[in-house]
Write a protein that holds these residues in place. Structure first.
Motif, PDB file in Angstrom:
ATOM      1  N   CYS A  31       0.846  -1.205   0.000  1.00 38.14           N
ATOM      2  CA  CYS A  31       0.000   0.000   0.000  1.00 38.14           C
ATOM      3  C   CYS A  31       0.875   1.247   0.000  1.00 38.14           C
ATOM      4  O   CYS A  31       0.641   2.184  -0.762  1.00 38.14           O
ATOM      5  N   GLU A  32       1.881   1.255   0.863  1.00 40.76           N
ATOM      6  CA  GLU A  32       2.779   2.410   0.961  1.00 40.76           C
ATOM      7  C   GLU A  32       3.582   2.594  -0.325  1.00 40.76           C
ATOM      8  O   GLU A  32       3.718   3.715  -0.825  1.00 40.76           O
ATOM      9  N   LEU A  33       4.120   1.505  -0.857  1.00 40.36           N
ATOM     10  CA  LEU A  33       4.942   1.595  -2.070  1.00 40.36           C
ATOM     11  C   LEU A  33       4.135   2.062  -3.279  1.00 40.36           C
ATOM     12  O   LEU A  33       4.624   2.843  -4.091  1.00 40.36           O
ATOM     13  N   ALA A  34       2.917   1.555  -3.395  1.00 39.74           N
ATOM     14  CA  ALA A  34       2.088   1.881  -4.556  1.00 39.74           C
ATOM     15  C   ALA A  34       1.287   3.167  -4.352  1.00 39.74           C
ATOM     16  O   ALA A  34       0.751   3.721  -5.311  1.00 39.74           O
ATOM     17  N   GLY A  35       1.188   3.626  -3.098  1.00 44.51           N
ATOM     18  CA  GLY A  35       0.405   4.823  -2.824  1.00 44.51           C
ATOM     19  C   GLY A  35      -1.086   4.603  -2.965  1.00 44.51           C
ATOM     20  O   GLY A  35      -1.822   5.506  -3.367  1.00 44.51           O
ATOM     21  N   LEU A  36      -1.533   3.392  -2.630  1.00 44.76           N
ATOM     22  CA  LEU A  36      -2.949   3.041  -2.774  1.00 44.76           C
ATOM     23  C   LEU A  36      -3.499   2.535  -1.448  1.00 44.76           C
ATOM     24  O   LEU A  36      -2.758   1.964  -0.646  1.00 44.76           O
ATOM     25  N   PRO A  37      -4.802   2.700  -1.224  1.00 41.38           N
ATOM     26  CA  PRO A  37      -5.399   2.198   0.017  1.00 41.38           C
ATOM     27  C   PRO A  37      -5.539   0.675  -0.003  1.00 41.38           C
ATOM     28  O   PRO A  37      -5.574   0.045  -1.063  1.00 41.38           O
ATOM     29  N   SER A  38      -5.655   0.102   1.196  1.00 42.78           N
ATOM     30  CA  SER A  38      -5.744  -1.361   1.311  1.00 42.78           C
ATOM     31  C   SER A  38      -6.966  -1.922   0.589  1.00 42.78           C
ATOM     32  O   SER A  38      -6.909  -3.026   0.042  1.00 42.78           O
ATOM     33  N   GLY A  39      -8.062  -1.178   0.563  1.00 46.30           N
ATOM     34  CA  GLY A  39      -9.260  -1.640  -0.133  1.00 46.30           C
ATOM     35  C   GLY A  39      -9.071  -1.767  -1.637  1.00 46.30           C
ATOM     36  O   GLY A  39      -9.850  -2.426  -2.313  1.00 46.30           O
ATOM     37  N   THR A  40      -8.029  -1.139  -2.154  1.00 42.38           N
ATOM     38  CA  THR A  40      -7.684  -1.255  -3.574  1.00 42.38           C
ATOM     39  C   THR A  40      -6.633  -2.337  -3.779  1.00 42.38           C
ATOM     40  O   THR A  40      -6.710  -3.115  -4.729  1.00 42.38           O
ATOM     41  N   ILE A  41      -5.661  -2.392  -2.891  1.00 45.92           N
ATOM     42  CA  ILE A  41      -4.525  -3.316  -3.033  1.00 45.92           C
ATOM     43  C   ILE A  41      -4.940  -4.782  -2.942  1.00 45.92           C
ATOM     44  O   ILE A  41      -4.556  -5.594  -3.777  1.00 45.92           O
ATOM     45  N   TYR A  42      -5.707  -5.126  -1.905  1.00 48.44           N
ATOM     46  CA  TYR A  42      -5.985  -6.536  -1.663  1.00 48.44           C
ATOM     47  C   TYR A  42      -6.773  -7.224  -2.780  1.00 48.44           C
ATOM     48  O   TYR A  42      -6.441  -8.356  -3.151  1.00 48.44           O
ATOM     49  N   PRO A  43      -7.777  -6.601  -3.386  1.00 51.31           N
ATOM     50  CA  PRO A  43      -8.427  -7.250  -4.536  1.00 51.31           C
ATOM     51  C   PRO A  43      -7.468  -7.440  -5.721  1.00 51.31           C
ATOM     52  O   PRO A  43      -7.529  -8.450  -6.424  1.00 51.31           O
ATOM     53  N   ILE A  44      -6.562  -6.492  -5.932  1.00 53.78           N
ATOM     54  CA  ILE A  44      -5.579  -6.616  -7.017  1.00 53.78           C
ATOM     55  C   ILE A  44      -4.643  -7.784  -6.720  1.00 53.78           C
ATOM     56  O   ILE A  44      -4.358  -8.604  -7.602  1.00 53.78           O
ATOM     57  N   LEU A  45      -4.167  -7.881  -5.480  1.00 55.67           N
ATOM     58  CA  LEU A  45      -3.288  -8.990  -5.106  1.00 55.67           C
ATOM     59  C   LEU A  45      -3.996 -10.333  -5.305  1.00 55.67           C
ATOM     60  O   LEU A  45      -3.394 -11.289  -5.799  1.00 55.67           O
ATOM     61  N   ALA A  46      -5.267 -10.401  -4.945  1.00 60.06           N
ATOM     62  CA  ALA A  46      -6.036 -11.637  -5.123  1.00 60.06           C
ATOM     63  C   ALA A  46      -6.137 -12.007  -6.601  1.00 60.06           C
ATOM     64  O   ALA A  46      -5.950 -13.177  -6.970  1.00 60.06           O
ATOM     65  N   ARG A  47      -6.397 -11.011  -7.461  1.00 61.35           N
ATOM     66  CA  ARG A  47      -6.489 -11.292  -8.908  1.00 61.35           C
ATOM     67  C   ARG A  47      -5.139 -11.739  -9.464  1.00 61.35           C
ATOM     68  O   ARG A  47      -5.072 -12.668 -10.266  1.00 61.35           O
ATOM     69  N   LEU A  48      -4.066 -11.075  -9.040  1.00 56.35           N
ATOM     70  CA  LEU A  48      -2.734 -11.446  -9.528  1.00 56.35           C
ATOM     71  C   LEU A  48      -2.351 -12.850  -9.060  1.00 56.35           C
ATOM     72  O   LEU A  48      -1.698 -13.598  -9.792  1.00 56.35           O
ATOM     73  N   GLU A  49      -2.777 -13.208  -7.876  1.00 56.25           N
ATOM     74  CA  GLU A  49      -2.499 -14.568  -7.389  1.00 56.25           C
ATOM     75  C   GLU A  49      -3.336 -15.591  -8.168  1.00 56.25           C
ATOM     76  O   GLU A  49      -2.843 -16.669  -8.511  1.00 56.25           O
ATOM     77  N   GLN A  50      -4.576 -15.251  -8.478  1.00 55.49           N
ATOM     78  CA  GLN A  50      -5.448 -16.162  -9.232  1.00 55.49           C
ATOM     79  C   GLN A  50      -4.900 -16.467 -10.613  1.00 55.49           C
ATOM     80  O   GLN A  50      -5.056 -17.579 -11.107  1.00 55.49           O
ATOM     81  N   VAL A  51      -4.263 -15.490 -11.259  1.00 51.23           N
ATOM     82  CA  VAL A  51      -3.720 -15.729 -12.603  1.00 51.23           C
ATOM     83  C   VAL A  51      -2.313 -16.320 -12.559  1.00 51.23           C
ATOM     84  O   VAL A  51      -1.713 -16.561 -13.596  1.00 51.23           O
TER      85      VAL A  51
END
Length: 115
Positions: A31-51
């Motif tokens: 979150c800190e590195l990307a400058g994004l809130p956790s509510g944005t980061i975690y769904p992206i991480l889940a999608r990246l893990e799924q693929v």
């Protein structure tokens, strides 16, 4: 291996992961590195893990208990995921005609990356 939607937020997360591809990072660190809130980061991480671009694991419970904080889930970009991410980011940058960051090789930038 699928390809996630390359939103600006997804690109920011991938860039943060590619800063040091061998390093495992936890969600709030990303979150800190990307400058994004956790509510944005975690769904992206889940999608990246799924693929298949990321792998995740929970830290040892003894560590977080000793430090008196919640348990962290660590995410790491896979070797294939790093290659796919670099190619996807290069395509996204080419489509916007922006200068390429240093971690995108000239070979990938000209479309010569592995398929």
């Amino acid at each position: 291996m699928g390809t996630p939607r390359m939103t600006l937020q997804t690109q920011l997360v991938l860039r943060a992961l590619l800063e040091d591809p061998a390093r495992q990072r936890y969600g709030l660190e990303l979150c800190e590195l990307a400058g994004l809130p956790s509510g944005t980061i975690y769904p992206i991480l889940a999608r990246l893990e799924q693929v298949g671009w990321l792998e995740s694991s929970w830290e040892d419970p003894a560590v977080h208990e000793a430090e008196g904080r919640p348990r962290r889930r660590f995410y790491g970009i896979t070797q294939d995921g790093a290659e796919a991410a670099r190619e996807a980011l290069a395509r996204a940058y080419r489509s916007r005609k922006q200068p390429l960051p240093g971690w995108v090789s000239a070979h990938q930038a000209t479309g010569g990356g592995a398929s």
